[in-house]
Design an enzyme around this catalytic site. Structure first.
Site, mmCIF file in Angstrom:
data_model
loop_
_atom_site.group_PDB
_atom_site.id
_atom_site.type_symbol
_atom_site.label_atom_id
_atom_site.label_comp_id
_atom_site.label_asym_id
_atom_site.label_seq_id
_atom_site.Cartn_x
_atom_site.Cartn_y
_atom_site.Cartn_z
ATOM 1 N N GLU A 33 0.900 -1.122 0.015
ATOM 2 C CA GLU A 33 -0.174 -0.238 0.026
ATOM 3 C C GLU A 33 1.050 1.298 0.091
ATOM 4 O O GLU A 33 1.865 1.387 0.598
ATOM 5 C CB GLU A 33 -1.056 0.111 1.155
ATOM 6 C CG GLU A 33 -1.751 1.325 1.399
ATOM 7 C CD GLU A 33 -2.483 1.699 0.214
ATOM 8 O OE1 GLU A 33 -3.231 0.855 -0.413
ATOM 9 O OE2 GLU A 33 -2.230 2.917 -0.178
ATOM 10 N N GLY A 38 -7.230 1.193 3.481
ATOM 11 C CA GLY A 38 -8.683 1.341 3.301
ATOM 12 C C GLY A 38 -9.051 1.887 1.879
ATOM 13 O O GLY A 38 -9.890 2.185 1.467
ATOM 14 N N GLY A 39 -8.102 2.789 1.195
ATOM 15 C CA GLY A 39 -8.181 3.529 -0.084
ATOM 16 C C GLY A 39 -9.202 4.433 0.090
ATOM 17 O O GLY A 39 -9.475 5.193 0.910
ATOM 18 N N THR A 40 -9.743 4.516 -1.049
ATOM 19 C CA THR A 40 -10.831 5.783 -1.596
ATOM 20 C C THR A 40 -11.954 5.894 -0.552
ATOM 21 O O THR A 40 -12.190 6.735 0.096
ATOM 22 C CB THR A 40 -11.326 5.778 -2.903
ATOM 23 O OG1 THR A 40 -9.973 5.531 -3.677
ATOM 24 C CG2 THR A 40 -11.979 6.783 -3.261
ATOM 25 N N CYS A 41 -12.624 4.550 -0.552
ATOM 26 C CA CYS A 41 -14.015 4.602 -0.029
ATOM 27 C C CYS A 41 -13.803 5.107 1.635
ATOM 28 O O CYS A 41 -14.525 5.824 2.235
ATOM 29 C CB CYS A 41 -14.564 3.261 0.077
ATOM 30 S SG CYS A 41 -15.846 3.108 1.219
ATOM 31 N N HIS A 440 -45.622 -2.570 7.940
ATOM 32 C CA HIS A 440 -46.197 -1.239 7.906
ATOM 33 C C HIS A 440 -45.541 -0.412 9.047
ATOM 34 O O HIS A 440 -45.736 -1.095 10.322
ATOM 35 C CB HIS A 440 -47.771 -1.496 7.864
ATOM 36 C CG HIS A 440 -48.400 0.036 8.137
ATOM 37 N ND1 HIS A 440 -48.420 0.832 7.040
ATOM 38 C CD2 HIS A 440 -48.937 0.519 9.023
ATOM 39 C CE1 HIS A 440 -48.970 2.025 7.492
ATOM 40 N NE2 HIS A 440 -49.366 1.793 8.746
#
Ligand code: FAD
Length: 458
Positions: A33, A38-41, A440
């Protein structure tokens, strides 16, 4: 040279879970990495933006408090450093959790640095050379900054740099009226900024049906956001009050001056500096790695997962890429991208939940169609919450009775759409859902009613 059973490039949405499955199967894994786990998200995408959207929703609801009979001493203030700190904390918790789990994973060695291919089975990370018979590319993407006139002469924001703001801009001009741009536009309007959206196409989110696009525009304009579509000649120039954005569209003034400009016109894959040519991995003209339906690339022993393969642009599609690859490699299955039903949400408020084809796409396929549409103003749950903007719509193949696509633009639409998604995944006809007995009061309870009101498409 250090040898492993597998190398994973990128700790985004597919890499870390794949490391987990491969190591659990007894393989040694090198995970590389170059920036944030965790990158972009986790760091600049879903998590911080949805946290900010939640703060913006809170501000919006507080402003409407009197409608609910709740009396406040005065209008709310926005504590932007606190809003930002909340988003930062959500990202940081997730990021450190992912990093911790990878570093403590038996069989996984984490390398921090930029990975680059030297051959189809060799990757260099700084001074280290790694080799493996299986390499998985999960490098994601970043904001596309188009070569528009003036872009090099003015300060501008992207989805990454805007997250560093700890104040509310006086006037935010958002260039790009698609998913990312619209979320930032509405949230900053709710934080108190003047906001203008500038979009080149005649409609916002132009990939959606026009009725969806028009309703979202109505909602945004209703909150005081200026929308300039058909902006055919967008250019930027320095201005004493910030940045002047030339629009040159058919109506309205030819220029808008913003204190800040967000460029949100699309994404591009992080593939140009990976040495893909050394590995024999081919890309398309926009740099996306070409993959087969099982995510194998043009080079044997190399797979591409997530946004970098251009076959999905979401966290859930990246994760599903991991599921496909892991199932095929480790479980003896034959899963492919062809099994995936397209689904996503746009997190404006109310959100848009989407499954499958748009009505326009379904029309273009030439099939006989049944269509049903119902405004949220006729959905009890929406009335009770005083959130009646939007509508739900479903499109069915008149011959097979299978659902081709659906949109729920309305309160809870991002959740309620899953009822439809599940039926599409099950591959059964729509009347199965029509006979369900939903709870409902929910938004979902109107889906059987919607399906009971199908009419031939006009
Ligand atoms: C503002 C915004 C909001 C979004 N909201 C949503 C949403 O609500 N829902 C949703 O589903 N999706 C959303 N997305 C999209 C989502 O973030 C991406 O689809 C997802 O993160 C893609 O995951 P990935 O694993 O493909 O890549 P990424 O998450 O981008 O991870 C790639 C990783 O690879 C690393 N890397 C790149 N090159 C190298 C290299 N050469 N060497 C080593 N490491 C490298 C990067 O540093 C990065 O950590 C959003 C995106 C943005 C920008």
């Amino acid at each position: 040279m250090r040898a492993f059973d597998a190398i994973i490039i990128g700790a985004g949405q597919a890499g870390p879970p794949l490391a987990g499955r491969l190591t659990a199967a007894g393989m040694t894994v090198a995970l590389v990495e170059r920036k944030l786990f965790g990158g972009t998200c986790v760091n600049t995408g879903c998590m911080p933006t949805k946290t900010l959207v939640a703060s913006a929703y809170a501000a919006h609801l507080v402003r409407r408090a009197t409608e609910f009979g709740v009396v406040l001493a005065g209008p709310p203030d926005i504590d932007m450093p606190k809003v930002k700190a909340r988003a930062d904390a959500v990202s940081a918790n997730s990021r450190s959790g992912i990093e911790r789990s990878l570093r403590s994973m038996d069989g996984c060695t984490v390398f921090q640095g930029h990975a680059r291919f030297e051959a189809s089975n060799v990757v260099r990370v700084d001074q280290e050379r790694l080799t493996a018979p299986r390499i998985f590319i999960n490098v994601g993407g970043r904001a596309l900054v188009p070569d528009m006139p003036g872009i090099g002469e003015v300060p501008y924001l992207t989805n990454t740099s805007i997250l560093a703001l700890d104040h509310v801009p006086l006037h935010l001009v958002v260039i790009g009226g698609s998913y990312i741009g619209l979320e930032f536009a509405q949230m900053y309007r709710r934080f108190g900024a003047q906001v203008t959206i500038v979009e080149r196409a005649p409609h916002l989110i132009s990939r959606e049906d026009e009725d969806v696009s028009d309703e979202i525009r109505r909602i945004l304009e209703g909150e005081g956001i200026a929308v300039r579509t058909s902006a055919t000649c967008i250019g930027l120039a320095r201005h004493e009050q910030g940045v002047a954005v030339t629009i040159d569209c058919a109506q309205g003034p030819p220029q808008n001056v913003g204190s800040h400009v967000l460029v949100a016109v699309g994404r591009r894959p992080n593939t140009e500096d990976l040495g893909l040519d050394q590995a024999g991995v081919t890309t398309d003209s926009r740099g996306y790695i070409t993959v087969n339906d099982d995510l194998t690339t043009s080079a044997p022993g190399i797979w591409a997962l997530g946004d970098c393969n251009g076959r999905g642009a979401f966290t859930h599609t990246a994760y599903n890429d991991f599921e496909i690859v892991a199932a095929n490699l480790l479980d003896g299955e034959h899963r492919t991208l062809r099994d995936r039903v397209p689904a996503y949400a746009l997190y404006v408020d109310p959100p848009l939940g989407r499954v499958g084809m748009t009505e326009a796409q379904a029309q273009a396929s030439g099939r006989p169609l049944l269509v049903s549409k119902r405004p949220m103003s006729r959905v009890g749950r929406a009335i009770e919450k005083a959130e009646t903007h939007g509508f739900m719509k479903v499109v069915v193949d008149a011959e097979t009775k299978k659902i081709l696509g659906a949109a729920i633009l309305g309160t809870g639409g991002d959740e309620a759409i899953h009822g439809v998604l599940d039926i599409v995944n099950a591959g059964v006809s729509y009347d199965v859902l029509q006979r369900a007995v939903p709870i409902h009061p929910t938004v979902s309870e109107l889906i059987p009613t919607l399906l009971g009101d199908m009419k031939p498409a006009e």
